[in-house]
Scaffold this motif. Structure first.
Motif, PDB file in Angstrom:
ATOM      1  N   ARG A  82       0.840  -1.203   0.000  1.00  0.00           N
ATOM      2  CA  ARG A  82       0.000   0.000   0.000  1.00  0.00           C
ATOM      3  C   ARG A  82       0.873   1.249   0.000  1.00  0.00           C
ATOM      4  N   ALA A  85       2.031   1.784  -3.462  1.00  0.00           N
ATOM      5  CA  ALA A  85       0.930   2.308  -4.281  1.00  0.00           C
ATOM      6  C   ALA A  85       0.704   3.798  -4.029  1.00  0.00           C
ATOM      7  N   VAL A  86       0.771   4.211  -2.761  1.00  0.00           N
ATOM      8  CA  VAL A  86       0.604   5.635  -2.447  1.00  0.00           C
ATOM      9  C   VAL A  86       1.759   6.442  -3.034  1.00  0.00           C
ATOM     10  N   GLY A  89       1.199   6.875  -6.600  1.00  0.00           N
ATOM     11  CA  GLY A  89       0.125   7.860  -6.754  1.00  0.00           C
ATOM     12  C   GLY A  89       0.613   9.286  -6.571  1.00  0.00           C
ATOM     13  N   HIS A  92       2.621  10.120  -9.623  1.00  0.00           N
ATOM     14  CA  HIS A  92       1.709  10.286 -10.754  1.00  0.00           C
ATOM     15  C   HIS A  92       0.975  11.626 -10.655  1.00  0.00           C
ATOM     16  N   ALA A  93       0.589  12.005  -9.445  1.00  0.00           N
ATOM     17  CA  ALA A  93      -0.092  13.286  -9.248  1.00  0.00           C
ATOM     18  C   ALA A  93       0.807  14.457  -9.620  1.00  0.00           C
TER      19      ALA A  93
END
Length: 183
Positions: A82, A85-86, A89, A92-93
């Motif tokens: 997790r 994944a964060v 993210g 990606h942001a």
């Protein structure tokens, strides 16, 4: 030794994937003669990120042992995944989310990065190492850009983007968690 090799290849893989996202959105620009891989990335980026990942992942458990504070918060692989994944993210942001200005983007990514630390680490050593990694990696990146190795579109923090330390902080926390779990 095996742990270092695993961390190196995780770092290489993440560098390829995350750098591809940055290049696709024209956040990072490499000179045409530097581009040498099938992923449209400079050949030296994945090995550098892999080496840094191995060093960071090996450093976190050593610091924990040295300080006598074993890290016990959320010690399972699902939590580590997790965290990865964060981190993906957050990266990606930085490339995909459009804000009115870079200050808003930087503050948002800083909050997300500190949230990543709070959710998956919560150790003083992790926070301190994350800050140190962000500072050192940003300094090295500044030097590389200054010397023309590559460049950022619309730099707003000397030669780089202002949100870059947030990405390095989150990456340091992520690789530290992977390193702790492997230890």
């Amino acid at each position: 030794m095996i742990r270092g090799v695993v961390l190196f290849f995780i770092g290489v893989f993440l560098a390829l994937v995350l750098n591809l996202l940055q290049i696709q959105r024209n956040v990072t620009l490499f000179p045409p003669d530097v581009i040498a891989s099938i992923f449209s990335s400079a050949w030296w980026v994945p090995p550098c990120c892999g080496t840094a990942s191995a060093v960071i992942g090996l450093l976190y458990p050593c610091i924990d042992r040295h300080l006598g504070e074993p890290h016990k918060f959320k010690r399972e692989w699902s939590s580590v995944m997790r965290c990865v994944a964060v981190f993906v993210g957050i990266n990606h942001a930085s490339a995909k989310v459009d804000f009115d200005n870079n200050i808003q983007l930087s503050l948002t990514l800083a909050a997300l990065s500190i949230g990543l630390w709070w959710t998956f680490d919560r150790s003083r050593s992790g926070f301190g190492l994350g800050i140190g990694i962000a500072f050192l990696a940003t300094l090295v990146t500044q030097l590389l850009v200054y010397n023309g190795v590559y460049q950022y579109t619309s730099p707003d923090f000397l030669y780089v983007r202002s949100w870059l330390p947030c990405i390095f902080f989150a990456g340091g926390i992520t690789m530290g968690n992977i390193g702790r779990q492997l230890a």
